[in-house]
Design a protein around this motif. Structure first.
Motif, PDB file in Angstrom:
ATOM      1  N   GLN A  14      14.844  10.860  -6.665  1.00  0.00           N
ATOM      2  CA  GLN A  14      14.445  10.123  -7.635  1.00  0.00           C
ATOM      3  C   GLN A  14      14.758   8.538  -7.508  1.00  0.00           C
ATOM      4  N   GLN A  15      16.160   8.403  -7.003  1.00  0.00           N
ATOM      5  CA  GLN A  15      16.335   6.980  -6.904  1.00  0.00           C
ATOM      6  C   GLN A  15      15.398   6.041  -5.748  1.00  0.00           C
ATOM      7  N   MET A  16      15.247   7.002  -4.646  1.00  0.00           N
ATOM      8  CA  MET A  16      14.168   6.344  -3.807  1.00  0.00           C
ATOM      9  C   MET A  16      12.799   6.150  -4.492  1.00  0.00           C
ATOM     10  N   LEU A  17      12.348   6.943  -5.235  1.00  0.00           N
ATOM     11  CA  LEU A  17      11.060   7.037  -5.733  1.00  0.00           C
ATOM     12  C   LEU A  17      11.192   5.535  -6.976  1.00  0.00           C
ATOM     13  N   ALA A  18      12.208   5.609  -7.541  1.00  0.00           N
ATOM     14  CA  ALA A  18      12.401   4.390  -8.493  1.00  0.00           C
ATOM     15  C   ALA A  18      12.293   3.128  -7.752  1.00  0.00           C
ATOM     16  N   ILE A  19      12.925   2.994  -6.816  1.00  0.00           N
ATOM     17  CA  ILE A  19      12.871   1.612  -5.953  1.00  0.00           C
ATOM     18  C   ILE A  19      11.412   1.325  -5.236  1.00  0.00           C
ATOM     19  N   ALA A  20      10.893   2.392  -4.805  1.00  0.00           N
ATOM     20  CA  ALA A  20       9.594   2.719  -4.084  1.00  0.00           C
ATOM     21  C   ALA A  20       8.606   2.098  -5.211  1.00  0.00           C
ATOM     22  N   ARG A  21       8.742   2.656  -6.287  1.00  0.00           N
ATOM     23  CA  ARG A  21       7.821   2.094  -7.451  1.00  0.00           C
ATOM     24  C   ARG A  21       7.495   0.734  -7.558  1.00  0.00           C
ATOM     25  N   VAL A  22       9.021  -0.030  -7.589  1.00  0.00           N
ATOM     26  CA  VAL A  22       9.009  -1.365  -7.756  1.00  0.00           C
ATOM     27  C   VAL A  22       8.499  -2.187  -6.520  1.00  0.00           C
ATOM     28  N   LEU A  23       8.628  -1.808  -5.415  1.00  0.00           N
ATOM     29  CA  LEU A  23       8.201  -2.343  -4.091  1.00  0.00           C
ATOM     30  C   LEU A  23       6.738  -2.042  -4.228  1.00  0.00           C
ATOM     31  N   ALA A  24       6.072  -1.153  -4.858  1.00  0.00           N
ATOM     32  CA  ALA A  24       4.642  -1.096  -4.895  1.00  0.00           C
ATOM     33  C   ALA A  24       4.067  -2.511  -5.617  1.00  0.00           C
ATOM     34  N   ARG A  25       4.715  -3.107  -6.297  1.00  0.00           N
ATOM     35  CA  ARG A  25       4.315  -4.318  -7.308  1.00  0.00           C
ATOM     36  C   ARG A  25       4.634  -5.814  -6.490  1.00  0.00           C
ATOM     37  N   SER A  73       0.791  -1.327   0.082  1.00  0.00           N
ATOM     38  CA  SER A  73      -0.004   0.003  -0.056  1.00  0.00           C
ATOM     39  C   SER A  73       0.984   1.307  -0.029  1.00  0.00           C
ATOM     40  N   ILE A  74       0.182   2.319  -0.493  1.00  0.00           N
ATOM     41  CA  ILE A  74       1.153   3.685  -0.459  1.00  0.00           C
ATOM     42  C   ILE A  74       1.446   3.884   0.752  1.00  0.00           C
ATOM     43  N   GLU A  75       0.731   3.782   1.704  1.00  0.00           N
ATOM     44  CA  GLU A  75       0.871   4.188   3.282  1.00  0.00           C
ATOM     45  C   GLU A  75       2.220   3.433   3.828  1.00  0.00           C
ATOM     46  N   ARG A  76       2.306   2.016   3.419  1.00  0.00           N
ATOM     47  CA  ARG A  76       3.230   1.496   3.821  1.00  0.00           C
ATOM     48  C   ARG A  76       4.527   1.732   3.038  1.00  0.00           C
ATOM     49  N   ILE A  77       4.572   2.132   1.816  1.00  0.00           N
ATOM     50  CA  ILE A  77       5.606   2.621   1.187  1.00  0.00           C
ATOM     51  C   ILE A  77       6.302   4.018   1.972  1.00  0.00           C
ATOM     52  N   TYR A  78       5.424   4.776   2.284  1.00  0.00           N
ATOM     53  CA  TYR A  78       5.643   6.030   2.940  1.00  0.00           C
ATOM     54  C   TYR A  78       6.398   5.648   4.194  1.00  0.00           C
ATOM     55  N   ASP A  79       5.903   4.762   5.013  1.00  0.00           N
ATOM     56  CA  ASP A  79       6.663   4.522   6.063  1.00  0.00           C
ATOM     57  C   ASP A  79       7.994   3.900   6.124  1.00  0.00           C
ATOM     58  N   HIS A  80       8.165   3.369   4.978  1.00  0.00           N
ATOM     59  CA  HIS A  80       9.795   2.791   4.609  1.00  0.00           C
ATOM     60  C   HIS A  80      10.377   3.982   3.920  1.00  0.00           C
ATOM     61  N   PHE A  81       9.593   4.936   3.427  1.00  0.00           N
ATOM     62  CA  PHE A  81      10.518   6.172   2.716  1.00  0.00           C
ATOM     63  C   PHE A  81       9.992   7.320   3.285  1.00  0.00           C
ATOM     64  N   PRO A  82      10.343   7.766   4.198  1.00  0.00           N
ATOM     65  CA  PRO A  82       9.820   8.917   4.917  1.00  0.00           C
ATOM     66  C   PRO A  82      10.017  10.035   4.179  1.00  0.00           C
ATOM     67  N   ARG A  83      11.016  10.236   3.371  1.00  0.00           N
ATOM     68  CA  ARG A  83      11.288  11.390   2.650  1.00  0.00           C
ATOM     69  C   ARG A  83      10.574  11.444   1.271  1.00  0.00           C
ATOM     70  N   LEU A  84      10.005  10.381   1.072  1.00  0.00           N
ATOM     71  CA  LEU A  84       9.045  10.334  -0.129  1.00  0.00           C
ATOM     72  C   LEU A  84       7.504  11.041   0.453  1.00  0.00           C
ATOM     73  N   ALA A  85       7.298  10.281   1.687  1.00  0.00           N
ATOM     74  CA  ALA A  85       6.036  10.924   2.344  1.00  0.00           C
ATOM     75  C   ALA A  85       6.008  12.422   2.414  1.00  0.00           C
ATOM     76  N   GLU A  86       7.221  12.997   2.813  1.00  0.00           N
ATOM     77  CA  GLU A  86       7.397  14.568   2.715  1.00  0.00           C
ATOM     78  C   GLU A  86       6.923  15.282   1.506  1.00  0.00           C
ATOM     79  N   ARG A  87       7.161  14.608   0.371  1.00  0.00           N
ATOM     80  CA  ARG A  87       7.124  14.950  -0.990  1.00  0.00           C
ATOM     81  C   ARG A  87       6.162  14.471  -1.834  1.00  0.00           C
TER      82      ARG A  87
END
Ligand SMILES: Nc1ncnc2c1ncn2[C@@H]1O[C@H](COP(=O)(O)OP(=O)(O)OP(=O)(O)O)[C@@H](O)[C@H]1O
Ligand SMILES: [Mg+2]
Length: 259
Positions: free
Chosen positions: A165-176, A138-152
């Motif tokens: 951008q690298q964090m977002l690229a990793i997070a996008r893959v984890l979203a799957r 879930s997106i909330e779960r991703i934000y828990d692991h990537f606080p910097r993305l949550a802020e942005r």
């Protein structure tokens, strides 16, 4: 040119004839005797290694050693073209699949060029991944692991720093909802403080039981993160062992990594 031509010309020549592991539980991930070509160019020349579930493996080697080609082969991209070998992930035969099928079976590749959609916000980038595969995090779960993305979350991808951008690229893959994370040079061009932040994220990913293969020019950083290391040279495996062994062996590092 065929594989046989290469063998006759002595170009494949892994030192030992490949022996398929027999008996016992198969490794969670196994690349067995991979041979792959870009057109006529014979690039991946008998690569083989296993990765245990939840392990982080550093795949290292000099420029042009075949690291990216090996990751692309595992992710079943059209190029390089796999002509021989088997790739197994959690009992599933990736070697029989196309890239989209491998992705459905849990392979997540984060390529060197950080695939994000620049005109969309962080949140929109993550939502798009989730539409592709709703079973993912879930997106909330991703934000828990990537606080910097949550802020942005409402910031557009293009306006973010390289590290973000690298964090977002990793997070996008984890979203799957992946089983195997393939990272190609995730620390490239990033300041040490951001590298540390990504290292902490990857440690968190490991704690969740996801298996990772990391290719990285910053070999020392990758070795500190990894459990095991495989070193490639000219498309062949020249070392397979504990990451600590490479850290302890200056001669090996000098010969194959030039560090
Ligand atoms: N699309 C391509 N067509 C033909 N040859 C290619 C192609 N991509 C890579 N190669 C060749 O394959 C070899 C291995 O390249 P690869 O990109 O896998 O190396 P690498 O270990 O990832 O190197 P680097 O550390 O520079 O990223 C190189 O000799 C490269 O020139
Ligand atoms: Mg590369």
């Amino acid at each position: 040119m065929t594989l046989l031509d290469d063998k006759l010309a002595g170009r494949s020549a892994p030192g030992v004839a490949p022996v398929k592991p027999q008996g016992g539980a198969p490794a969670f991930f196994s690349a067995w005797d991979l041979h792959a070509y870009y057109g006529e160019s014979y690039i991946v020349q008998g690569v083989r290694f296993d990765v245990r579930e939840g392990e982080i493996l550093a795949l290292l080697g000099r420029n042009g050693a075949g690291k990216t080609s090996t990751l692309r082969t595992i992710a079943r991209m059209d190029n390089p073209r796999l002509t021989h070998g088997e790739i197994w992930l959690d009992h599933q035969p990736l070697h029989e699949m196309k890239s989209f099928q491998a992705a459905r079976c849990g392979v997540g590749l984060v390529p060197e060029d950080r695939r994000i959609i620049p005109g969309l916000t962080v949140q929109e980038n993550l939502e798009l991944s989730q539409i592709a595969e709703p079973k993912g995090w879930s997106i909330e779960r991703i934000y828990d692991h990537f606080p910097r993305l949550a802020e942005r979350r409402n910031q557009e991808g293009i306006t973010m720093s390289g590290g973000e951008q690298q964090m977002l690229a990793i997070a996008r893959v984890l979203a799957r909802d992946i089983k195997l994370l393939l990272l190609d040079e995730p620390y490239e061009g990033l300041a040490p403080v951001i590298v540390h932040e990504i290292e902490r994220i990857l440690e968190g990913v490991k704690e969740l039981g996801i298996t990772t293969i990391i290719v990285e020019q910053n070999a020392i950083a990758a070795l500190h993160l990894a459990d095991r290391a495989v070193i490639l040279d000219m498309g062949e495996v020249v070392f397979d062992g504990a990451a600590q062994e490479v850290l302890d062996n200056a001669e090996l590092r000098q010969e194959y990594l030039a560090i």
